[in-house]
Design a protein around this motif. Structure first.
Motif, short mmCIF file in Angstrom:
data_model
loop_
_atom_site.label_atom_id
_atom_site.label_comp_id
_atom_site.label_asym_id
_atom_site.label_seq_id
_atom_site.Cartn_x
_atom_site.Cartn_y
_atom_site.Cartn_z
N UNK A 181 5.57 -4.43 -9.16
CA UNK A 181 5.89 -3.65 -10.26
C UNK A 181 5.60 -1.86 -9.94
N UNK A 182 6.41 -1.22 -10.45
CA UNK A 182 6.42 0.18 -10.21
C UNK A 182 5.08 0.70 -11.06
N UNK A 183 4.51 1.49 -10.69
CA UNK A 183 3.37 2.31 -11.16
C UNK A 183 3.28 2.61 -12.52
N UNK B 242 -4.95 -6.24 -7.49
CA UNK B 242 -3.97 -5.01 -6.61
C UNK B 242 -4.21 -5.87 -5.04
N UNK B 243 -3.12 -5.77 -4.30
CA UNK B 243 -2.96 -6.03 -3.05
C UNK B 243 -2.82 -4.94 -2.40
N UNK B 244 -3.89 -4.41 -1.48
CA UNK B 244 -3.44 -3.33 -0.72
C UNK B 244 -3.79 -3.35 0.81
N UNK B 245 -4.27 -4.69 1.39
CA UNK B 245 -4.30 -4.81 2.73
C UNK B 245 -3.04 -4.76 3.50
N UNK C 220 1.88 2.90 2.01
CA UNK C 220 0.31 3.22 2.06
C UNK C 220 -0.17 2.42 0.73
N UNK C 221 -0.66 1.35 0.92
CA UNK C 221 -1.17 0.08 0.05
C UNK C 221 -0.56 -0.36 -1.08
N UNK C 222 0.98 -0.07 -0.98
CA UNK C 222 2.19 -0.73 -1.63
C UNK C 222 3.53 -0.88 -1.08
N UNK C 223 4.27 -1.51 -1.60
CA UNK C 223 5.70 -1.73 -1.15
C UNK C 223 6.42 -0.30 -1.41
N UNK C 224 7.48 -0.19 -0.36
CA UNK C 224 8.40 0.90 -0.67
C UNK C 224 9.50 0.43 -0.60
N UNK C 225 10.86 0.99 -1.21
CA UNK C 225 12.06 0.66 -1.09
C UNK C 225 13.05 1.64 -0.37
N UNK C 226 14.22 1.51 -0.09
CA UNK C 226 15.22 2.47 0.34
C UNK C 226 15.74 3.46 -0.47
N UNK D 211 13.24 5.19 -2.20
CA UNK D 211 12.09 5.87 -2.14
C UNK D 211 10.88 5.47 -3.62
N UNK D 212 11.39 4.43 -3.98
CA UNK D 212 10.27 4.01 -5.21
C UNK D 212 9.17 3.27 -4.43
N UNK D 213 7.91 3.38 -5.11
CA UNK D 213 6.94 2.68 -5.09
C UNK D 213 6.93 1.19 -5.87
N UNK D 214 6.46 0.28 -5.33
CA UNK D 214 5.84 -1.16 -5.97
C UNK D 214 4.39 -1.21 -5.70
N UNK D 215 3.60 -1.42 -6.80
CA UNK D 215 2.19 -1.93 -6.42
C UNK D 215 2.36 -3.50 -6.34
#
Length: 168
Positions: free
Chosen positions: A64-66, A103-106, A131-137, A139-143
């Motif tokens: 999910x997004x932060x 949270x999964x950060x490994x 860095x400790x999360x997913x990113x997408x094309x 520019x978003x971050x997903x925890x």
């Protein structure tokens, strides 16, 4: 969850029915295209939303997004319920997973999960590992979160059964 304790609840099951085998329940979790996540808001109200999830190494994973409501809710209370199944009354197997979302950060685990998302949906869900999360094309971050089940329930329909699984 490997080799859980399996119990049939006869109160909600047809006479003579056997508990649903863990392998069948795990198969539903592995193959589900849509899962419903229930979290709790800080004021105690429930929040339910559909999402895509991946069963990997004994846990159900979602992201999910932060800034999304579910991420905000998880900050205050990590306890969740995830449900999936078939919306019919007389066939299929509905499954409920209960436990805390962590949270999964490994980096290594995130890489395995990104690959699992790509594989499960034939490339429709593309995540890169940041860095400790997913990113997408875009520019978003997903925890990313993992739910190690404290309890799983499976509800068989047609021949009705209510099976409970708990970790050993």
């Amino acid at each position: 969850m490997d080799n859980p304790v399996t119990e049939l609840d006869a109160r909600f099951s047809d006479p003579g029915v056997q508990p649903t085998a863990w392998e069948e329940t795990q198969g539903v979790l592995e193959n589900a295209q849509l899962t419903w996540l229930t979290t709790v808001r800080a004021d105690g109200r429930p929040h339910v939303t559909p999402l895509v999830a991946v069963w990997l190494e004994g846990a159900l994973h979602f992201c999910t997004g932060p800034e999304e409501q579910k991420a905000v809710n998880l900050e205050a209370n990590p306890n969740v319920v995830l449900t999936t199944g078939d919306s019919t009354w007389n066939k299929g197997l509905d499954v409920m997973v209960e436990g805390p979302a962590r949270r999964v950060t490994d980096q290594r685990t995130l890489e395995k999960l990104a690959e699992a998302w790509r594989t499960k949906w034939t490339g429709q869900w593309q995540y890169e590992v940041g860095e400790e999360a997913f990113t997408n094309d875009i520019g978003g971050t997903a925890l990313v979160f993992a739910v190690q089940p404290t309890k799983v329930l499976a509800f068989g329909k047609g021949t009705y059964s209510h099976t409970r699984y708990t970790p050993r």
